[in-house]
Design a protein around this motif. Structure first.
Motif: not given
Length: 266
Positions: A124-129, A134-136, A210-223
């Protein structure tokens, strides 16, 4: 005793020289005949856009007689185009489910050999600034927050919906796009507060914004599976390109753009 005249000697020397020249030319012709030539058409998931351009350039530099062309779109749209008669040499989708459906519905893929090209992860990525703070994923459910995601039938949209369902989040302002590149554009231009894109797209955005990236650890990598169509199997250049994609040089290029190796899917 039989004597060879000087004129006969000159003829013999000239003939020998001519034979040597023909032999040399024949060798050069044989070498040229051994070079790869022809066109290779690849249908590839939109998220491979940047890496695909570098793969295309590198392979063509090593094989000047080959012209590789990529058609990028959402995986489901690529399959739809093939169901309607499009006949590329290679198909690369952003998940195995779409590839499985393609091999079942597209005659040109019925007996296609399939290999894993790379892996990726949805983020999940929040827009610049981060104007919406958004943090989750939970923050996406707030009134007034706008979110871009891929359409449900596209792999990135399917994954995004899985995450929203797991988190029990209902979006109040959502826009659906045909592929992940369109989602990334919405985020980059500030048209939305956040968007679900792949980590490779996020890395590309972070080079200039300067975008904010939020990891989604519950999702598996896609192939990303790659299949060589029946027509592609008859194309020597296409077969060579598909083999090259699994080799060290191509895999290094994919890694440089943030993709995971095939072994990470095991």
């Amino acid at each position: 005793m039989f004597k060879i005249s000087s004129s006969q000697s000159l003829v013999a020397v000239a003939s020998a020289g001519a034979l040597a020249l023909l032999s040399a030319c024949g060798g050069a012709e044989t070498a040229q005949q051994g070079e790869l030539t022809g066109q290779v058409q690849v249908f590839a998931a939109a998220s491979l856009n940047s890496a695909g351009a570098e793969l295309e350039k590198t392979f063509e530099e090593e094989n000047p007689g080959v012209d590789v062309s990529f058609n990028y779109a959402g995986s489901s749209l690529l399959v739809q185009q093939m169901e309607q008669g499009a006949a590329p040499d290679l198909l690369i989708t952003a998940d195995t489910a779409t590839m499985d459906g393609a091999t079942a519905s597209v005659p040109d893929l019925a007996d296609a050999p399939v290999q894993t090209l790379a892996t990726n992860r949805l983020v999940l990525v929040a827009a610049t600034g981060n104007p919406a703070d958004i943090h989750s994923v939970q923050d996406l459910g707030r009134q007034g927050v706008t979110v871009a995601l891929c359409a449900a039938e596209v792999p990135c949209g399917n994954l995004a919906q899985q995450e929203l369902d797991q988190q029990g989040v209902q979006l109040t302002g959502a826009t659906e796009e045909q592929n992940v590149s369109e989602v990334a554009t919405k985020v980059a231009t500030g048209a939305v507060d956040a968007g679900f894109i792949y980590s490779t797209d996020s890395a590309a955005l972070q080079k200039s914004q300067d975008v904010t990236e939020i990891a989604l650890p519950d999702l598996e990598s896609n192939v990303y599976p790659l299949a060589v169509t029946a027509s592609g199997q008859q194309n020597e250049a296409a077969s060579a390109f598909s083999r090259w994609l699994s080799e060290e040089e191509a895999q290094r290029i994919l890694a440089d753009f943030g993709f995971g190796s095939p072994s990470s899917a095991e």
